[in-house]
Design a protein around this motif. Structure first.
Motif, PDB file in Angstrom:
ATOM      1  N   PRO A   5       0.809  -1.210   0.000  1.00 15.01           N
ATOM      2  CA  PRO A   5       0.000   0.000   0.000  1.00 15.01           C
ATOM      3  C   PRO A   5       0.841   1.257   0.000  1.00 15.01           C
ATOM      4  CG  PRO A   5      -0.034  -1.041   2.170  1.00 15.01           C
ATOM      5  CD  PRO A   5       0.670  -1.983   1.256  1.00 15.01           C
ATOM      6  N   SER A   6       0.384   2.260  -0.743  1.00 12.34           N
ATOM      7  CA  SER A   6       1.027   3.569  -0.712  1.00 12.34           C
ATOM      8  C   SER A   6       0.644   4.258   0.595  1.00 12.34           C
ATOM      9  CB  SER A   6       0.547   4.411  -1.894  1.00 12.34           C
ATOM     10  OG  SER A   6       0.796   3.755  -3.101  1.00 12.34           O
ATOM     11  N   SER A   7       1.564   4.944   1.227  1.00 16.52           N
ATOM     12  CA  SER A   7       1.235   5.619   2.470  1.00 16.52           C
ATOM     13  C   SER A   7       2.153   6.803   2.656  1.00 16.52           C
ATOM     14  CB  SER A   7       1.365   4.654   3.661  1.00 16.52           C
ATOM     15  OG  SER A   7       2.678   4.175   3.750  1.00 16.52           O
ATOM     16  N   GLY A   8       1.802   7.647   3.638  1.00 14.99           N
ATOM     17  CA  GLY A   8       2.644   8.770   3.977  1.00 14.99           C
ATOM     18  C   GLY A   8       2.361  10.000   3.156  1.00 14.99           C
ATOM     19  N   LEU A   9       3.041  11.072   3.554  1.00 16.52           N
ATOM     20  CA  LEU A   9       2.836  12.375   2.928  1.00 16.52           C
ATOM     21  C   LEU A   9       3.182  12.367   1.450  1.00 16.52           C
ATOM     22  CD1 LEU A   9       2.099  15.331   3.360  1.00 16.52           C
ATOM     23  CD2 LEU A   9       4.487  15.772   3.963  1.00 16.52           C
ATOM     24  N   ALA A  10       4.243  11.649   1.065  1.00 17.82           N
ATOM     25  CA  ALA A  10       4.663  11.626  -0.335  1.00 17.82           C
ATOM     26  C   ALA A  10       3.579  11.038  -1.228  1.00 17.82           C
ATOM     27  CB  ALA A  10       5.952  10.822  -0.482  1.00 17.82           C
ATOM     28  N   VAL A  12       0.298  10.897  -0.616  1.00 19.52           N
ATOM     29  CA  VAL A  12      -0.833  11.833  -0.684  1.00 19.52           C
ATOM     30  C   VAL A  12      -0.503  12.990  -1.616  1.00 19.52           C
ATOM     31  CG1 VAL A  12      -2.300  13.392   0.639  1.00 19.52           C
ATOM     32  CG2 VAL A  12      -1.606  11.202   1.625  1.00 19.52           C
ATOM     33  N   SER A  13       0.715  13.512  -1.483  1.00 17.92           N
ATOM     34  CA  SER A  13       1.138  14.628  -2.331  1.00 17.92           C
ATOM     35  C   SER A  13       1.103  14.239  -3.805  1.00 17.92           C
ATOM     36  CB  SER A  13       2.548  15.067  -1.937  1.00 17.92           C
ATOM     37  OG  SER A  13       3.011  16.075  -2.806  1.00 17.92           O
ATOM     38  N   THR A  14       1.556  13.026  -4.125  1.00 15.06           N
ATOM     39  CA  THR A  14       1.540  12.551  -5.514  1.00 15.06           C
ATOM     40  C   THR A  14       0.112  12.509  -6.054  1.00 15.06           C
ATOM     41  OG1 THR A  14       3.531  11.223  -5.165  1.00 15.06           O
ATOM     42  CG2 THR A  14       2.132  10.618  -7.026  1.00 15.06           C
ATOM     43  N   ALA A  15      -0.807  12.013  -5.235  1.00 14.44           N
ATOM     44  CA  ALA A  15      -2.206  11.931  -5.662  1.00 14.44           C
ATOM     45  C   ALA A  15      -2.796  13.315  -5.907  1.00 14.44           C
ATOM     46  CB  ALA A  15      -3.023  11.184  -4.612  1.00 14.44           C
ATOM     47  N   LEU A  16      -2.517  14.255  -5.006  1.00 13.51           N
ATOM     48  CA  LEU A  16      -3.077  15.602  -5.136  1.00 13.51           C
ATOM     49  C   LEU A  16      -2.492  16.328  -6.344  1.00 13.51           C
ATOM     50  CD1 LEU A  16      -3.177  16.785  -1.404  1.00 13.51           C
ATOM     51  CD2 LEU A  16      -4.902  15.562  -2.724  1.00 13.51           C
ATOM     52  N   LEU A  17      -1.186  16.163  -6.578  1.00 13.53           N
ATOM     53  CA  LEU A  17      -0.558  16.793  -7.739  1.00 13.53           C
ATOM     54  C   LEU A  17      -1.133  16.237  -9.038  1.00 13.53           C
ATOM     55  CD1 LEU A  17       3.176  16.971  -6.603  1.00 13.53           C
ATOM     56  CD2 LEU A  17       1.648  18.907  -7.037  1.00 13.53           C
ATOM     57  N   ALA A  18      -1.391  14.929  -9.072  1.00 11.17           N
ATOM     58  CA  ALA A  18      -1.962  14.310 -10.273  1.00 11.17           C
ATOM     59  C   ALA A  18      -3.326  14.915 -10.588  1.00 11.17           C
ATOM     60  CB  ALA A  18      -2.086  12.801 -10.078  1.00 11.17           C
ATOM     61  N   MET A  19      -4.129  15.154  -9.562  1.00 10.45           N
ATOM     62  CA  MET A  19      -5.462  15.730  -9.785  1.00 10.45           C
ATOM     63  C   MET A  19      -5.381  17.164 -10.296  1.00 10.45           C
ATOM     64  SD  MET A  19      -7.999  14.367  -6.800  1.00 10.45           S
ATOM     65  CE  MET A  19      -6.993  14.886  -5.438  1.00 10.45           C
ATOM     66  N   SER A  20      -4.387  17.901  -9.834  1.00  9.11           N
ATOM     67  CA  SER A  20      -4.289  19.324 -10.181  1.00  9.11           C
ATOM     68  C   SER A  20      -3.777  19.554 -11.590  1.00  9.11           C
ATOM     69  CB  SER A  20      -3.390  20.052  -9.181  1.00  9.11           C
ATOM     70  OG  SER A  20      -2.053  19.614  -9.317  1.00  9.11           O
ATOM     71  N   ARG A  21      -3.270  18.499 -12.253  1.00 10.00           N
ATOM     72  CA  ARG A  21      -2.695  18.671 -13.588  1.00 10.00           C
ATOM     73  C   ARG A  21      -3.755  18.779 -14.670  1.00 10.00           C
ATOM     74  NH1 ARG A  21       0.830  14.200 -12.178  1.00 10.00           N
ATOM     75  NH2 ARG A  21       2.769  15.021 -11.289  1.00 10.00           N
ATOM     76  N   HIS A  22      -4.960  18.363 -14.411  1.00  8.81           N
ATOM     77  CA  HIS A  22      -5.966  18.255 -15.466  1.00  8.81           C
ATOM     78  C   HIS A  22      -7.031  19.344 -15.347  1.00  8.81           C
ATOM     79  CE1 HIS A  22      -4.348  14.388 -16.697  1.00  8.81           C
ATOM     80  NE2 HIS A  22      -4.304  14.044 -15.424  1.00  8.81           N
ATOM     81  N   LEU A  23      -7.547  19.746 -16.510  1.00 11.77           N
ATOM     82  CA  LEU A  23      -8.612  20.744 -16.549  1.00 11.77           C
ATOM     83  C   LEU A  23      -9.932  20.156 -17.048  1.00 11.77           C
ATOM     84  CD1 LEU A  23      -6.670  23.836 -17.941  1.00 11.77           C
ATOM     85  CD2 LEU A  23      -7.576  23.539 -15.630  1.00 11.77           C
TER      86      LEU A  23
END
Length: 382
Positions: A5-10, A12-23
């Motif tokens: 499983p993915s865990s930790g701040l890194a 979460v940060s990766t997931a949030l950055l991925a969402m912010s890339r798209h319009l």
């Protein structure tokens, strides 16, 4: 492939950055689902955006193959656990969703699911979607261990940012639609003003020529030459306006991407499932691409507004050495094309045939009562 499983701040940060890339909304939805599944290491993930009719305007899945998704059938309705999340706006974490009293079963082709985690996505007090995860993957002989309180907290963080990303994407699409509408309105006003002036001059000049025909033929001839010149100017201005009115997205993105984007919007906006598939097509001359786009838009309008269909499939494929064939098929109530013609109703068929013939193509209409409708357009290449 590891299922750690993915865990930790890194993570979460990766997931949030991925969402912010798209319009684009559809891209944002897919990214949210994929990020949630990866972050919590689930076998399946889905995100539903509700419509106003008890169903989902859009339902995006991750972990299910295209073949499985097609076999499952129509989009789910808002019932059982899905309805509870959209209605009560609270997180649901279940050891086995099948044992919950609200569980109402799945279609036969639906993958089997047990442990379940779902929560609503909210913009203020409005529920704009619901995010679901199933079958937590864990090391060990059994491979399953259920979602934890930590998983619930991570998903809640993700959902808060998903709401922001989804809202921003919707605002972007709405802004783009308004910009296009404003530009078309401006062009329409300019076209009206320019052509109205030319037509007014044409009428006055023609009237002057008519008055001079008997008493001063030579002056009448001069006025008629002026009529011809004014008519040529009006035709040039109309042609220039038509070029300007060519869809901007068509020039920027090409026919395939423009169709895909517009069909995704329609799929979200209507309860009917609207799909798009393409195979082996190449870029076509501008006139052919615009004609195909306009016919697709007209056929989709008819299918979604008049046919009562719950599914509309659009396919663009290669035809001949360099041409293309477009088909728009719905499973609606259908009609008798001969009856439509006799009744003086056209359903846009005359316009579609004119567009097809204008670029050297052909339009075929296959329909009968109760059997749905297929609009097919063939165009040659350049």
């Amino acid at each position: 492939m590891s299922h750690r499983p993915s865990s930790g701040l890194a993570a979460v940060s990766t997931a949030l950055l991925a969402m912010s890339r798209h319009l684009e909304v559809r891209d944002v939805l897919k990214t949210i689902v994929a990020s949630a599944r990866d972050l919590l290491d689930a076998q399946y993930a889905a995100l539903g955006v509700p419509d106003d009719h008890g169903g989902f305007a859009q339902f995006v899945v991750d972990g299910v193959t295209d073949e499985q998704w097609k076999a499952i059938g129509p989009l789910p309705r808002q019932h059982g656990i899905l309805a509870a999340m959209l209605r009560d706006a609270r997180t649901e974490r279940l050891a086995d969703v099948r044992e919950d009293p609200r569980f109402e079963g799945w279609p036969s082709a639906h993958p089997d699911m047990s442990d379940f985690l779902g929560l609503p996505i909210k913009d203020g007090d409005e529920i704009i979607g619901a995010l679901f995860l199933a079958n937590k993957r864990c090391p060990g002989p059994g491979g399953g261990c259920g979602f934890t309180e930590e998983d619930e907290e991570l998903l809640a963080i993700l959902a808060q940012h998903a709401a922001i990303a989804l809202t921003n994407a919707r605002l972007y699409e709405r802004s783009r639609e308004l910009t296009i509408a404003e530009e078309r309105s401006r062009l329409a006003h300019e076209l009206h003003d320019a052509v109205s002036q030319k037509l007014f001059s044409l009428r006055l000049t023609a009237q002057a020529a008519a008055a001079l025909v008997d008493r001063d033929p030579s002056r009448a001839k001069g006025e008629l030459q002026q009529v011809a010149a004014l008519a040529a100017e009006a035709a040039d201005e109309l042609r220039a306006a038509v070029v300007e009115l060519r869809p901007a997205a068509l020039d920027e993105d090409g026919l395939i991407n423009t169709l895909r984007t517009q069909i995704q919007v329609l799929d979200r906006a209507h309860s009917a499932r609207v799909t798009f598939d393409t195979c082996g097509t190449r870029a076509l001359p501008a006139a052919q691409e615009e004609a195909l786009l306009r016919v697709a838009q007209e056929a989709l309008h008819n299918a979604l507004r008049h046919s009562g269909a719950d599914r509309v499939d659009v396919v663009l494929a290669r035809w001949g050495p360099s041409g293309a064939i477009l088909s728009v098929t719905d499973n609606g109530k259908g009609f008798d094309p001969r009856t439509v013609r006799r009744a003086g109703r056209h359903l846009g068929l005359v316009s579609m045939r004119d567009r097809a013939s204008g670029v050297g193509g052909k339009l075929k209409v296959r329909s009968s009562p109760g059997q749905g409708t297929t609009i097919e357009m063939e165009v040659p290449g350049g």
